[in-house]
Design a protein around this motif. Structure first.
Motif, short mmCIF file in Angstrom:
data_model
loop_
_atom_site.label_atom_id
_atom_site.label_comp_id
_atom_site.label_asym_id
_atom_site.label_seq_id
_atom_site.Cartn_x
_atom_site.Cartn_y
_atom_site.Cartn_z
N ALA A 1 -3.55 -5.71 -6.01
CA ALA A 1 -4.72 -5.86 -5.14
C ALA A 1 -4.81 -4.73 -4.12
O ALA A 1 -5.91 -4.38 -3.69
CB ALA A 1 -4.66 -7.21 -4.43
N THR B 1 -10.55 -6.87 -0.17
CA THR B 1 -9.50 -7.28 -1.12
C THR B 1 -8.14 -6.76 -0.66
O THR B 1 -7.15 -7.49 -0.69
CB THR B 1 -9.81 -6.74 -2.52
N ARG B 2 -8.11 -5.51 -0.22
CA ARG B 2 -6.85 -4.94 0.28
C ARG B 2 -6.38 -5.68 1.54
O ARG B 2 -5.18 -5.95 1.67
CB ARG B 2 -7.01 -3.45 0.57
N GLU C 1 -7.05 -1.86 -5.09
CA GLU C 1 -8.49 -2.13 -5.17
C GLU C 1 -9.28 -1.21 -4.26
O GLU C 1 -8.79 -0.79 -3.20
CB GLU C 1 -8.78 -3.58 -4.79
#
Length: 175
Positions: A66, A74-75, A69
């Motif tokens: 993730a 998301t991170r 990403e």
């Protein structure tokens, strides 16, 4: 007019900004529900599998995935999950397996991320160094430089404070 009133209320509660920050950061760093929701998104069925050890080997690789990403949200969710995961128990063996990958991704988040991502990455660096111990501190030299640069440079106050706190923790463990 309603938007202005709301805006005015924010300005009027300027002293409450610190309080909001403390509550927000505490909630994000002590909440295991965030980690549980991230773990379930990462391919697990929830907290039960994590306690049974079925998901144990999959959590950190899913977080690392993730962190690659493109979307900052998301991170950030992955960094929050990483912090929760590392705080929940002593995870030396799991973290040691992907030390270099996580280290590289955390460094990138500190250097290139926005304020929230830098803040979360700084806390994650401190937790990783505490988990891995002083013997592994030499591999964190680039992180120490990046944290010092962000803590003393121009930028959002929350990110600078997080970098300074993290730097203090990393230096304490390394001494």
């Amino acid at each position: 007019a309603m938007g202005r009133r709301k805006k005015g209320k924010k300005k009027g509660g300027d002293g409450g900004g610190d309080e909001d920050w403390e509550v927000g950061s505490e909630a994000s760093f002590t909440s295991t529900s965030e980690a549980a929701s991230f773990f379930s998104l990462a391919g697990g069925g929830g907290g039960d599998q994590d306690e049974d050890g079925l998901l144990e080997d999959q959590v950190l690789p899913a977080i690392a995935e993730a962190l690659y990403e493109k979307r900052a949200a998301t991170r950030e969710r992955a960094l929050d999950g990483l912090c929760s995961y590392l705080r929940s128990a002593y995870r030396y063996d799991e973290l040691d397996r992907i030390r270099e990958t996580i280290g590289t991704l955390l460094l990138r988040s500190i250097q290139k991320g926005k304020a929230k991502e830098q803040e979360l990455a700084a806390y994650a660096v401190a937790l990783a160094v505490v988990t891995l111990g002083p013997d592994e501190n030499e591999s964190w030299q680039d992180h120490i430089r990046a944290l010092a640069q962000k803590a003393t440079g121009a930028g959002p106050a929350r990110a600078r404070v997080a970098c300074a706190r993290s730097l203090g923790g990393v230096c304490f463990v390394g001494s």
